[in-house]
Design an enzyme around this catalytic site. Structure first.
Site, mmCIF file in Angstrom:
data_model
loop_
_atom_site.group_PDB
_atom_site.id
_atom_site.type_symbol
_atom_site.label_atom_id
_atom_site.label_comp_id
_atom_site.label_asym_id
_atom_site.label_seq_id
_atom_site.Cartn_x
_atom_site.Cartn_y
_atom_site.Cartn_z
ATOM 1 N N SER A 91 -54.414 -0.494 -37.353
ATOM 2 C CA SER A 91 -54.944 0.301 -38.459
ATOM 3 C C SER A 91 -55.728 1.473 -37.885
ATOM 4 O O SER A 91 -56.267 1.386 -36.766
ATOM 5 C CB SER A 91 -55.869 -0.539 -39.335
ATOM 6 O OG SER A 91 -56.599 0.267 -40.251
ATOM 7 N N TYR A 97 -63.373 -5.807 -39.656
ATOM 8 C CA TYR A 97 -61.972 -5.393 -39.762
ATOM 9 C C TYR A 97 -61.654 -4.358 -38.689
ATOM 10 O O TYR A 97 -60.617 -4.435 -38.016
ATOM 11 C CB TYR A 97 -61.707 -4.821 -41.148
ATOM 12 C CG TYR A 97 -60.265 -4.412 -41.377
ATOM 13 C CD1 TYR A 97 -59.275 -5.363 -41.598
ATOM 14 C CD2 TYR A 97 -59.892 -3.071 -41.381
ATOM 15 C CE1 TYR A 97 -57.954 -4.993 -41.808
ATOM 16 C CE2 TYR A 97 -58.578 -2.683 -41.602
ATOM 17 C CZ TYR A 97 -57.616 -3.652 -41.812
ATOM 18 O OH TYR A 97 -56.309 -3.278 -42.019
#
Length: 271
Positions: free
Chosen positions: A153, A177
């Protein structure tokens, strides 16, 4: 070799974790259109079965649905064994299962984040991906060929401006994350160093924000995000991830390894 033939995957078997919906399904769809048979995993078998049936009907390829909890190493090992026994080989692994970047349970802010929520998110996104690489790479090493694509990501390469989320009263992305996805990128580089001499290409794709009719994203956020993106829009489900995945899965990228392909419309370069 004809350049278009370099993107064909006839006779290949691709395992796509989290392939039942969103980007996972889109990538599976692209590989199926190129001729690959598929192993599709989901946390729930019924979801994998529904998507498998749809892919089979659309492309005429064989699709094997599997239930997978990749936070559990034993479960990963069992699933990979079943996938390998199905056709006798796994040629492509797309490590897509995970998530929770913007919709995990509990508060996302670092000062309020429950340590258990953070641990669970890192386990599924980083350790789960590592478990899948470990088990599939053993088989690829024996066959002396393979493609591993880890889905990371842009959260793993840039710090995020959380004011966009705060203005819209959205939960936002937890720091854990970013930690997990940054770990996926680092893992990809080191795996490429380890596995490329064995005939296994290892690369990552780092998507930016994506939107589509099934995501339920609020219009104000889509506009705010798009305004921060050079391309002028968020990534489009069913379109913008497919080419990157097919390139890295196909013979067209046989001389590409240890790379992180950022698919974000320029979001990460325009801050």
């Amino acid at each position: 070799m004809n350049v278009m033939d370099m993107f064909r995957l006839d006779g290949k078997v691709a395992m796509v974790t989290g392939g039942a919906r969103h980007l996972g399904y889109d990538m599976a769809d692209a590989l199926a259109e190129a001729g690959a048979d598929l192993v599709i995993t989901s946390r729930t078998l019924s979801s994998a079965e529904t998507s498998a049936e749809k892919l089979n009907k659309e492309h005429g390829v064989k699709v094997f649905p599997l239930e997978l909890d990749q936070s559990n190493h034993a479960n990963v090992s069992q699933a990979v064994t079943k996938a390998h026994e199905w056709k006798g080989h796994i040629d492509i692994l797309i490590n897509n299962a995970g998530g929770g970047g913007g919709s995990g349970s509990g508060p996302a802010h670092l000062f309020k984040r429950d340590p258990k929520d953070a641990e669970d998110l890192i386990t599924i996104n980083l350790m789960g991906a590592l478990y899948c690489c470990q088990e599939v790479a053993k088989l690829m090493a024996e066959q002396k060929s393979g493609k591993i694509i880890n889905i990371a990501s842009i959260a793993g390469i840039v710090g995020r401006d959380r004011r966009m989320y705060e203005r819209l009263n959205m939960n936002g992305q937890p720091v854990d994350y970013a930690a997990a996805k940054g770990g996926v990128i680092g893992m990809t580089l080191d795996l490429a160093g380890l596995l490329s001499p064995m005939g296994i290409c290892v690369n990552a794709i780092s998507p930016g924000g994506f939107t589509g009719p099934t995501r339920g994203m609020i219009d104000e956020f889509t506009k705010a995000y798009s305004d921060r993106t050079p391309a002028g829009h968020m990534g489009r489900d069913e379109i913008d991830i497919k080419g990157a995945a097919l390139f890295l899965a196909s013979p067209a990228s046989d001389y590409v390894t240890g790379q992180n392909l950022v698919v974000d419309g320029g979001f990460s370069i325009w801050q």
